[in-house]
Design a protein around this motif. Sequence first.
Motif, PDB file in Angstrom:
ATOM      1  N   ASP A  77       0.846  -1.200   0.000  1.00 12.19           N
ATOM      2  CA  ASP A  77       0.000   0.000   0.000  1.00 12.19           C
ATOM      3  C   ASP A  77       0.878   1.245   0.000  1.00 12.19           C
ATOM      4  O   ASP A  77       1.952   1.260   0.626  1.00 12.19           O
ATOM      5  CB  ASP A  77      -0.895   0.045   1.241  1.00 12.19           C
ATOM      6  N   GLY A  78       0.393   2.301  -0.652  1.00 12.17           N
ATOM      7  CA  GLY A  78       1.112   3.565  -0.603  1.00 12.17           C
ATOM      8  C   GLY A  78       0.903   4.385  -1.854  1.00 12.17           C
ATOM      9  O   GLY A  78       0.053   4.072  -2.698  1.00 12.17           O
ATOM     10  N   GLN A  79       1.696   5.433  -1.969  1.00 13.17           N
ATOM     11  CA  GLN A  79       1.564   6.355  -3.090  1.00 13.17           C
ATOM     12  C   GLN A  79       2.931   6.905  -3.459  1.00 13.17           C
ATOM     13  O   GLN A  79       3.768   7.140  -2.582  1.00 13.17           O
ATOM     14  CB  GLN A  79       0.629   7.489  -2.702  1.00 13.17           C
ATOM     15  N   LYS A  80       3.167   7.112  -4.754  1.00  6.83           N
ATOM     16  CA  LYS A  80       4.441   7.617  -5.222  1.00  6.83           C
ATOM     17  C   LYS A  80       4.234   8.785  -6.179  1.00  6.83           C
ATOM     18  O   LYS A  80       3.345   8.766  -7.027  1.00  6.83           O
ATOM     19  CB  LYS A  80       5.216   6.508  -5.942  1.00  6.83           C
ATOM     20  N   HIS A  81       5.082   9.805  -6.044  1.00  5.77           N
ATOM     21  CA  HIS A  81       5.006  10.940  -6.952  1.00  5.77           C
ATOM     22  C   HIS A  81       5.517  10.576  -8.342  1.00  5.77           C
ATOM     23  O   HIS A  81       5.095  11.163  -9.334  1.00  5.77           O
ATOM     24  CB  HIS A  81       5.841  12.114  -6.412  1.00  5.77           C
ATOM     25  N   PHE A  82       6.451   9.629  -8.402  1.00  5.49           N
ATOM     26  CA  PHE A  82       7.059   9.295  -9.683  1.00  5.49           C
ATOM     27  C   PHE A  82       7.062   7.791  -9.908  1.00  5.49           C
ATOM     28  O   PHE A  82       7.329   7.001  -8.997  1.00  5.49           O
ATOM     29  CB  PHE A  82       8.518   9.769  -9.743  1.00  5.49           C
ATOM     30  N   ASN A  83       6.762   7.394 -11.127  1.00  4.06           N
ATOM     31  CA  ASN A  83       7.074   6.046 -11.591  1.00  4.06           C
ATOM     32  C   ASN A  83       7.454   6.200 -13.051  1.00  4.06           C
ATOM     33  O   ASN A  83       6.992   7.118 -13.732  1.00  4.06           O
ATOM     34  CB  ASN A  83       5.874   5.104 -11.414  1.00  4.06           C
ATOM     35  N   THR A  84       8.302   5.346 -13.534  1.00  7.26           N
ATOM     36  CA  THR A  84       8.760   5.483 -14.912  1.00  7.26           C
ATOM     37  C   THR A  84       8.324   4.281 -15.738  1.00  7.26           C
ATOM     38  O   THR A  84       8.657   3.147 -15.411  1.00  7.26           O
ATOM     39  CB  THR A  84      10.286   5.647 -14.965  1.00  7.26           C
ATOM     40  N   GLY A  85       7.574   4.560 -16.795  1.00  9.76           N
ATOM     41  CA  GLY A  85       7.161   3.525 -17.730  1.00  9.76           C
ATOM     42  C   GLY A  85       6.029   2.649 -17.266  1.00  9.76           C
ATOM     43  O   GLY A  85       5.585   1.765 -18.006  1.00  9.76           O
ATOM     44  N   GLY A  86       5.530   2.873 -16.050  1.00  6.94           N
ATOM     45  CA  GLY A  86       4.531   1.976 -15.501  1.00  6.94           C
ATOM     46  C   GLY A  86       3.257   1.910 -16.319  1.00  6.94           C
ATOM     47  O   GLY A  86       2.690   0.836 -16.523  1.00  6.94           O
TER      48      GLY A  86
ATOM     49  N   SER B 194       6.281   9.258 -16.413  1.00 10.39           N
ATOM     50  CA  SER B 194       6.851   9.210 -15.067  1.00 10.39           C
ATOM     51  C   SER B 194       5.993   9.921 -14.029  1.00 10.39           C
ATOM     52  O   SER B 194       6.505  10.564 -13.112  1.00 10.39           O
ATOM     53  CB  SER B 194       8.265   9.805 -15.078  1.00 10.39           C
ATOM     54  N   GLY B 195       4.685   9.821 -14.153  1.00 15.35           N
ATOM     55  CA  GLY B 195       3.796  10.493 -13.226  1.00 15.35           C
ATOM     56  C   GLY B 195       3.551   9.733 -11.941  1.00 15.35           C
ATOM     57  O   GLY B 195       4.216   8.754 -11.620  1.00 15.35           O
ATOM     58  N   SER B 196       2.551  10.198 -11.185  1.00 16.09           N
ATOM     59  CA  SER B 196       2.240   9.636  -9.874  1.00 16.09           C
ATOM     60  C   SER B 196       1.448   8.335  -9.998  1.00 16.09           C
ATOM     61  O   SER B 196       0.793   8.083 -11.005  1.00 16.09           O
ATOM     62  CB  SER B 196       1.436  10.643  -9.050  1.00 16.09           C
ATOM     63  N   VAL B 197       1.486   7.555  -8.923  1.00 18.12           N
ATOM     64  CA  VAL B 197       0.776   6.279  -8.914  1.00 18.12           C
ATOM     65  C   VAL B 197       0.347   5.949  -7.491  1.00 18.12           C
ATOM     66  O   VAL B 197       1.040   6.270  -6.524  1.00 18.12           O
ATOM     67  CB  VAL B 197       1.656   5.146  -9.502  1.00 18.12           C
ATOM     68  N   LYS B 198      -0.810   5.332  -7.374  1.00 15.76           N
ATOM     69  CA  LYS B 198      -1.333   4.905  -6.082  1.00 15.76           C
ATOM     70  C   LYS B 198      -1.373   3.384  -6.044  1.00 15.76           C
ATOM     71  O   LYS B 198      -1.864   2.736  -6.967  1.00 15.76           O
ATOM     72  CB  LYS B 198      -2.746   5.468  -5.879  1.00 15.76           C
ATOM     73  N   ILE B 199      -0.846   2.826  -4.964  1.00 21.15           N
ATOM     74  CA  ILE B 199      -0.823   1.380  -4.757  1.00 21.15           C
ATOM     75  C   ILE B 199      -1.776   1.056  -3.611  1.00 21.15           C
ATOM     76  O   ILE B 199      -1.584   1.523  -2.482  1.00 21.15           O
ATOM     77  CB  ILE B 199       0.603   0.883  -4.412  1.00 21.15           C
TER      78      ILE B 199
END
Length: 402
Positions: free
Chosen positions: A185-194, A240-245
């Motif tokens: 669980d969590g949230q990230k400001h950046f991910n690349t290629g996801g 490379s935007g944000s993502v929520k897990i």
Amino acid sequence: MAPSAAEVVASASSLFSKVTPNPTSDPAIYDTHHQKFTNDGLPTTTEAWLERARRVSEILAVDAAARDIENKSPRAEVALLKSSGLLKVLGPKAYGGGGQGWDVGYKAIREVAKGDGSIGMLLGYHLLWSTTANVVGTNEQKDRFQRTIMENNYFIGALTWSSGAVNPRDNDLKITDHGDHLIFDGQKHFNTGGVVSDLTVLEGVLEGTEDHIFAFVTTQQEGITFAHNWNNVGLRLTESGSVKISQVKVPWVNALGWDIVSRTPNPATLDIPFATLLLPTIQLVFSNFYLGIALGSLQFATKYTATSTRAWPFGGDNKTSATEEFYVLERYGNFFAHLRAAEVLADRAGEEVAGIYARYGESREISERERGEVAEWVASAKVVTTDESLRVTAGVFEVTWK
């Protein structure tokens, strides 16, 4: 007054509820190239692999600026990487990979980045994260995931390090133990290629410990929500935007490098210097796509100067063309010399990284000193390629006037 924690969380949550996905590029635009690459099959020599990378770079360079402006999610570009075989360049031949070392992988990244920096970056991230199990996984996991990735020609995204999970702007993903599986669980400001990936590498900290866990998961699932908010200046097509897990389930058997009986990190895979090689390996990925962008910029500027830049009319020793101007010649010569030196350093660092994996990929018995020495080569290359790439990409404007 500073916002409360609840207000911050609410604001972050709204980020994911208000966005709409970017339009996606259509893989069919490269159908002719897909068919040719399929007919030709995978390259079988080092030079053939680099020629394949050069061909992909040439295809991308034709409309790189226009695609960057359109900012479409790069499904077509990733499809081109797939059909060209470049996603497999480092994979074991036993499972349909190219069997090349990181020295070749880095050069391929650089070549692609000459034509399109964003796609060079995506290739670099894929090559790093597709080999995660080779570095921190058990032998069984290494074999299993390499087979899966190669046989399905998967593109790998990641929510880790500079692409997310250990980015200093964010807390680590939280991992909870639920018996036979884990929940991320969590949230990230950046991910690349996801957004355009088939599998994603998650990484977080197991609750109640300070231990990190890496794991591959299927990207297209309910618990992974992309904000589609990447609208950067430069490298716009890296998604490379944000993502929520949210409540992403991972079987314990997929916790890379962990002993699933004791629920502890396996010292044979994680408590050794070899397991830390992911960091210098990806730092050299950056160096090579930086360098590729600079080399591509220099190539483009050279053509522009030869065809469009006017000779300076106020010098007193007027020339008939810009390519006769002493200042122009000096600038290009200086840029070329420094980039050539940076390439040599990057290649040497790439050979050091490739040598480490070739010597210790099976035993993992690299010493702390050897690990430190290869990191020094990578750091040196990173400093030089960063400086020179910035200098050249800014400096070409001095010699490309109308």
